[in-house]
Structure formats: structure tokens, C-alpha cells
Write a protein that holds these residues in place. Structure first.
Motif, PDB file in Angstrom:
ATOM      1  N   LEU A  65     -12.406 -36.506 -16.817  1.00 27.41           N
ATOM      2  CA  LEU A  65     -13.198 -37.334 -15.922  1.00 27.41           C
ATOM      3  C   LEU A  65     -14.604 -37.489 -16.491  1.00 27.41           C
ATOM      4  O   LEU A  65     -15.181 -36.528 -16.986  1.00 27.41           O
ATOM      5  CB  LEU A  65     -13.253 -36.695 -14.533  1.00 27.41           C
ATOM      6  N   PRO A  66     -15.175 -38.683 -16.399  1.00 30.43           N
ATOM      7  CA  PRO A  66     -16.519 -38.897 -16.935  1.00 30.43           C
ATOM      8  C   PRO A  66     -17.576 -38.229 -16.062  1.00 30.43           C
ATOM      9  O   PRO A  66     -17.309 -37.892 -14.900  1.00 30.43           O
ATOM     10  CB  PRO A  66     -16.660 -40.423 -16.910  1.00 30.43           C
ATOM     11  N   PRO A  67     -18.783 -38.041 -16.604  1.00 30.19           N
ATOM     12  CA  PRO A  67     -19.866 -37.471 -15.788  1.00 30.19           C
ATOM     13  C   PRO A  67     -20.104 -38.323 -14.539  1.00 30.19           C
ATOM     14  O   PRO A  67     -20.060 -39.543 -14.584  1.00 30.19           O
ATOM     15  CB  PRO A  67     -21.079 -37.524 -16.722  1.00 30.19           C
ATOM     16  N   GLY A  68     -20.322 -37.672 -13.450  1.00 33.31           N
ATOM     17  CA  GLY A  68     -20.480 -38.360 -12.174  1.00 33.31           C
ATOM     18  C   GLY A  68     -19.212 -38.333 -11.358  1.00 33.31           C
ATOM     19  O   GLY A  68     -19.257 -38.288 -10.136  1.00 33.31           O
ATOM     20  N   LEU A  69     -18.056 -38.339 -12.032  1.00 29.55           N
ATOM     21  CA  LEU A  69     -16.776 -38.208 -11.334  1.00 29.55           C
ATOM     22  C   LEU A  69     -16.232 -36.786 -11.448  1.00 29.55           C
ATOM     23  O   LEU A  69     -15.194 -36.484 -10.869  1.00 29.55           O
ATOM     24  CB  LEU A  69     -15.752 -39.187 -11.898  1.00 29.55           C
ATOM     25  N   ASP A  70     -16.907 -35.939 -12.193  1.00 34.35           N
ATOM     26  CA  ASP A  70     -16.411 -34.584 -12.420  1.00 34.35           C
ATOM     27  C   ASP A  70     -17.012 -33.555 -11.471  1.00 34.35           C
ATOM     28  O   ASP A  70     -16.792 -32.362 -11.640  1.00 34.35           O
ATOM     29  CB  ASP A  70     -16.661 -34.165 -13.871  1.00 34.35           C
ATOM     30  N   GLN A  71     -17.767 -33.998 -10.475  1.00 35.59           N
ATOM     31  CA  GLN A  71     -18.337 -33.062  -9.515  1.00 35.59           C
ATOM     32  C   GLN A  71     -18.550 -33.754  -8.170  1.00 35.59           C
ATOM     33  O   GLN A  71     -18.572 -34.962  -8.084  1.00 35.59           O
ATOM     34  CB  GLN A  71     -19.668 -32.507 -10.010  1.00 35.59           C
ATOM     35  N   ALA A  72     -18.675 -32.937  -7.148  1.00 34.16           N
ATOM     36  CA  ALA A  72     -19.018 -33.445  -5.818  1.00 34.16           C
ATOM     37  C   ALA A  72     -20.154 -32.582  -5.293  1.00 34.16           C
ATOM     38  O   ALA A  72     -20.072 -31.356  -5.379  1.00 34.16           O
ATOM     39  CB  ALA A  72     -17.817 -33.358  -4.888  1.00 34.16           C
ATOM     40  N   PRO A  73     -21.193 -33.155  -4.803  1.00 34.22           N
ATOM     41  CA  PRO A  73     -21.544 -34.565  -4.789  1.00 34.22           C
ATOM     42  C   PRO A  73     -21.823 -35.079  -6.199  1.00 34.22           C
ATOM     43  O   PRO A  73     -22.133 -34.293  -7.099  1.00 34.22           O
ATOM     44  CB  PRO A  73     -22.798 -34.626  -3.911  1.00 34.22           C
ATOM     45  N   PRO A  74     -21.722 -36.396  -6.411  1.00 38.69           N
ATOM     46  CA  PRO A  74     -21.857 -36.931  -7.767  1.00 38.69           C
ATOM     47  C   PRO A  74     -23.247 -36.753  -8.364  1.00 38.69           C
ATOM     48  O   PRO A  74     -23.387 -36.708  -9.576  1.00 38.69           O
ATOM     49  CB  PRO A  74     -21.519 -38.415  -7.626  1.00 38.69           C
ATOM     50  N   LEU A  75     -24.253 -36.652  -7.527  1.00 40.22           N
ATOM     51  CA  LEU A  75     -25.616 -36.432  -8.006  1.00 40.22           C
ATOM     52  C   LEU A  75     -26.133 -35.113  -7.454  1.00 40.22           C
ATOM     53  O   LEU A  75     -25.783 -34.705  -6.356  1.00 40.22           O
ATOM     54  CB  LEU A  75     -26.544 -37.571  -7.555  1.00 40.22           C
ATOM     55  N   TYR A  80     -18.558 -28.778  -5.741  1.00 39.93           N
ATOM     56  CA  TYR A  80     -17.166 -28.766  -6.195  1.00 39.93           C
ATOM     57  C   TYR A  80     -17.109 -29.334  -7.602  1.00 39.93           C
ATOM     58  O   TYR A  80     -17.844 -30.257  -7.935  1.00 39.93           O
ATOM     59  CB  TYR A  80     -16.285 -29.647  -5.290  1.00 39.93           C
ATOM     60  N   ARG A  81     -16.219 -28.799  -8.432  1.00 39.12           N
ATOM     61  CA  ARG A  81     -15.936 -29.336  -9.770  1.00 39.12           C
ATOM     62  C   ARG A  81     -14.566 -29.984  -9.734  1.00 39.12           C
ATOM     63  O   ARG A  81     -13.594 -29.398  -9.254  1.00 39.12           O
ATOM     64  CB  ARG A  81     -15.940 -28.230 -10.832  1.00 39.12           C
ATOM     65  N   LEU A  82     -14.494 -31.198 -10.252  1.00 41.49           N
ATOM     66  CA  LEU A  82     -13.237 -31.932 -10.276  1.00 41.49           C
ATOM     67  C   LEU A  82     -12.647 -31.911 -11.666  1.00 41.49           C
ATOM     68  O   LEU A  82     -13.388 -31.919 -12.657  1.00 41.49           O
ATOM     69  CB  LEU A  82     -13.453 -33.391  -9.856  1.00 41.49           C
ATOM     70  N   ARG A  83     -11.318 -31.903 -11.717  1.00 40.84           N
ATOM     71  CA  ARG A  83     -10.630 -32.022 -13.003  1.00 40.84           C
ATOM     72  C   ARG A  83      -9.261 -32.629 -12.780  1.00 40.84           C
ATOM     73  O   ARG A  83      -8.678 -32.518 -11.705  1.00 40.84           O
ATOM     74  CB  ARG A  83     -10.536 -30.690 -13.727  1.00 40.84           C
ATOM     75  N   ALA A  84      -8.800 -33.291 -13.834  1.00 41.17           N
ATOM     76  CA  ALA A  84      -7.468 -33.894 -13.807  1.00 41.17           C
ATOM     77  C   ALA A  84      -6.474 -32.875 -14.342  1.00 41.17           C
ATOM     78  O   ALA A  84      -6.723 -32.230 -15.357  1.00 41.17           O
ATOM     79  CB  ALA A  84      -7.448 -35.159 -14.656  1.00 41.17           C
ATOM     80  N   SER A  95      -2.497 -35.342 -11.179  1.00 43.84           N
ATOM     81  CA  SER A  95      -2.968 -34.583 -10.043  1.00 43.84           C
ATOM     82  C   SER A  95      -4.438 -34.271 -10.276  1.00 43.84           C
ATOM     83  O   SER A  95      -4.843 -34.009 -11.411  1.00 43.84           O
ATOM     84  CB  SER A  95      -2.155 -33.291  -9.908  1.00 43.84           C
ATOM     85  N   LEU A  96      -5.232 -34.326  -9.246  1.00 40.37           N
ATOM     86  CA  LEU A  96      -6.659 -34.040  -9.330  1.00 40.37           C
ATOM     87  C   LEU A  96      -6.986 -32.888  -8.404  1.00 40.37           C
ATOM     88  O   LEU A  96      -6.409 -32.773  -7.324  1.00 40.37           O
ATOM     89  CB  LEU A  96      -7.481 -35.259  -8.915  1.00 40.37           C
ATOM     90  N   GLU A  97      -7.916 -32.035  -8.833  1.00 36.36           N
ATOM     91  CA  GLU A  97      -8.338 -30.955  -7.964  1.00 36.36           C
ATOM     92  C   GLU A  97      -9.854 -30.883  -7.900  1.00 36.36           C
ATOM     93  O   GLU A  97     -10.529 -31.203  -8.870  1.00 36.36           O
ATOM     94  CB  GLU A  97      -7.756 -29.609  -8.402  1.00 36.36           C
ATOM     95  N   ALA A  98     -10.348 -30.486  -6.750  1.00 36.86           N
ATOM     96  CA  ALA A  98     -11.767 -30.239  -6.532  1.00 36.86           C
ATOM     97  C   ALA A  98     -11.889 -28.773  -6.149  1.00 36.86           C
ATOM     98  O   ALA A  98     -11.541 -28.376  -5.036  1.00 36.86           O
ATOM     99  CB  ALA A  98     -12.321 -31.138  -5.443  1.00 36.86           C
TER     100      ALA A  98
END
Length: 142
Positions: A65-75, A80-84, A95-98
Motif C-alpha cells: 500500500l502506498p504512503p497515506g493508505l498504509d495507516q489510519a488516520p492517513p495523516l 492502525y497500520r494497514l497491510r495487504a 485481504s487487508l488488515e488494520a
């Protein structure tokens, strides 16, 4: 000359402190649950945004995932850290996980890790990857 000194009596002060304490007892937990709920909504929204990216990038075989889509909140600071996750027979292609940041405020949250797959299945896993909740309490965005 008649000079009057006006001040609070001890009884008035005790009543004011009791009212403030009562408000704090009810307001602080309510505020904390509201903040936790908004962070869960951030995680769910980030997963949906990442799913849109993965769906559009399927032809490019994008797994990171590119920067900005790899964490929540994006800024700002990540909660949370996101990964595919790789494709398997049950997730429909991806499948995606946060996952909560280990040192973050949601590390001990009852909802644990949010998981969204290509079939639209939404689940939550605990530390040992067991399903902790499979209802809409964690995913509720209302």
C-alpha cells in the motif's frame, strides 16, 4: 464606612466540587468511548480506501500500500497500520488488515485487528489471530 467582604462559603465550595466530580465521573468515560469509536471508524474507512486502491491496481499486481493508505488516520500519528495480505482460497483474491500500533492507544481494544477481504467479509482478530468479534459493533460507522 461599611465594608463587606464577599466570598464563597465552605458549603458552596463543597457543593461546586461535588458537581464537578459528578460530571467528571460520567463525562470522561463517555469521551474515551467516543474517541475509541472514532478511531475504529478511521480504521474501517482506511480499509475501504485501501480496498478501492487494491481493486484498481489488481492488473498491476500491487501488494504494498502506498504512503497515506498504509495507516489510519492517513495523516498524523498512526493508530492502525494497514497491510495487504496474500491471496488464498477463501479471501477472494486479497485481504487487508488494520492492526493497532503496539505502542498506540488502541493496542488493548476489544476489537483487535480489523480484516476486510475481497469478498466483503469483515472480521476482527485478537492477538492470537482468533476471531474475537464477527458482528457489526466494531465496524459500526453510525
Amino acid at each position: 464606612m461599611n465594608s463587606r467582604v464577599t466570598a464563597f462559603t465552605l458549603l458552596e465550595l463543597v457543593i461546586a466540587i461535588a458537581i464537578a466530580a459528578t460530571l467528571a465521573v460520567f463525562a470522561v468515560p463517555s469521551y474515551q468511548s467516543h474517541v475509541a469509536r472514532s478511531r475504529r471508524v478511521d480504521a474501517a474507512s482506511a480499509l475501504y480506501r485501501a480496498a478501492q486502491f487494491v481493486e484498481a491496481a489488481v492488473s498491476n499486481d500491487a501488494t504494498a500500500l502506498p504512503p497515506g493508505l498504509d495507516q489510519a488516520p492517513p495523516l498524523g500519528t498512526a493508530v492502525y497500520r494497514l497491510r495487504a495480505l496474500p491471496a488464498d482460497d477463501t479471501n477472494g483474491g486479497y485481504s487487508l488488515e488494520a492492526r493497532p500500533v503496539e505502542t498506540g492507544p488502541m493496542r488493548d481494544d476489544a476489537c483487535g485487528t480489523f480484516v476486510l477481504d475481497a469478498t466483503g467479509l469483515r472480521t476482527n482478530r485478537g492477538v492470537d489471530d482468533a476471531v474475537v468479534k464477527n458482528d457489526n459493533d466494531c465496524w459500526n460507522t453510525r
